[in-house]
Design an enzyme around this catalytic site. Sequence first.
Site, short mmCIF file in Angstrom:
data_model
loop_
_atom_site.label_atom_id
_atom_site.label_comp_id
_atom_site.label_asym_id
_atom_site.label_seq_id
_atom_site.Cartn_x
_atom_site.Cartn_y
_atom_site.Cartn_z
N HIS A 34 -41.73 -20.11 -65.15
CA HIS A 34 -40.91 -21.05 -65.92
C HIS A 34 -39.94 -20.30 -66.82
CE1 HIS A 34 -44.24 -20.02 -68.60
NE2 HIS A 34 -43.47 -20.37 -69.63
N ARG A 84 -43.32 -11.17 -66.95
CA ARG A 84 -41.92 -11.57 -66.79
C ARG A 84 -41.46 -11.40 -65.34
NH1 ARG A 84 -42.54 -9.20 -71.71
NH2 ARG A 84 -42.02 -10.55 -73.48
N GLN A 140 -40.88 -16.32 -66.74
CA GLN A 140 -42.19 -15.76 -67.08
C GLN A 140 -43.31 -16.65 -66.58
OE1 GLN A 140 -43.01 -16.74 -71.59
NE2 GLN A 140 -40.86 -16.10 -71.36
#
Length: 410
Positions: A266, A285, A97
């Site tokens: 990340h 996402r 995300q």
Amino acid sequence: MRLLEGALRTYAWGSRTAIAELCGRPVPSNHPEAEVWLGAHPADPARLLGGADPVSLLDAVDADPAGQLGDRARAEFGDRLPFLLKLLAAEEPLSLQAHPSAVQAKEGFQREESAGIPLDSPVRNYRDDSHKPELVVALTRFEVLAGFRDPHRTVELLRALEVPALDHYIALLAGQPDSSGLRALFTTWITLPPPALEALLPQILEGCVRYLSGGPGTRPYTAELRTVLGLGESYPGDAGVLASLLLNRITLQPGEGLYVAAGNLHAYLHGLAVEVMANSDNVLRGGLTPKHVDVPELLRVLDFEPLTGPVQTPSALPGTATVVYETPAPEFALTRVDLDRSGDRHPASVEFELAGPRILLCTSGSVTLRSGGTTLELEQGGAAWVAASDPELVAVARTATAQVFSAAVG
């Protein structure tokens, strides 16, 4: 000043032991416990204890914003607590995300509002108009994917897999080893047609197995490729597995932090941590999830500049028990206090100089909190709310050693 009861969130990726053990509850817990929210987020506010009845922190702030937040916070952020403190326990990886910048969040929120997309719609990207910078600090060994790796090292990693089907993609990045090359390769992979993805992923996973089962010698990408293998088993056919090949694989040791700025792709993989963020719920996402993935919008917010040296070691304030995690976020400031009742290694007490609003979280031992005529005993796993109108605050170790995190306005 009052004790604060966090809102427990149960997600499939959570742990049945980590949060329960920290809070002194029996393990395993009945459900995977993923997060404890300590704040005034409308989706799940924490509760103030100690009165006749528990009171939602959100309701308390709404009823008395001046007393709870103070003039400085209100002048900059209005009548809302601008930060959210969390305990986070990941037994399984979270989704890949990224979070938008402040400008992107405002524009995206207005766009989706104008389009009439309900706030609770599963395809909604922007649930508020705020950005969401965040800082995570490890309480245990904490594994993370964060930010794009230096392209030259990624080319080296991909070549080490010895997968002929990757040659075209390697050439793409090797020919332009910069943010533009990373954008081109990531975009190509995240938009691969399902048949092409289903053909490529097994070959990559086989390459990972070959690399990891090779003979003795230096294998610099062992951690990265073990992670890819694990993700491939958990998320078969997911383009996020390909994306993970491009990201920094980071291990945070207890006490180390990682600041995640807008646009950094990340995923938290495993471990227990304290997390503080702007009070927002905006997430784009990129994979490793059954939830909505809006590829065009994700590409709009991603920052493809390679992220180097992301691990943050806090700086100690001279002559005090306090260490500071520096970030550019105006919404929050996180400090950690290490106390030693004997006074040998650390001071036995600390006075917090800045006024509230403040949330304290005890992660080891126990402390006594004193503010004016009010005294609270804060046990391990416990939290407290300190309003802007509360008098000076002092924490004193009750056990041989104690550790307390403090979240305040930046």
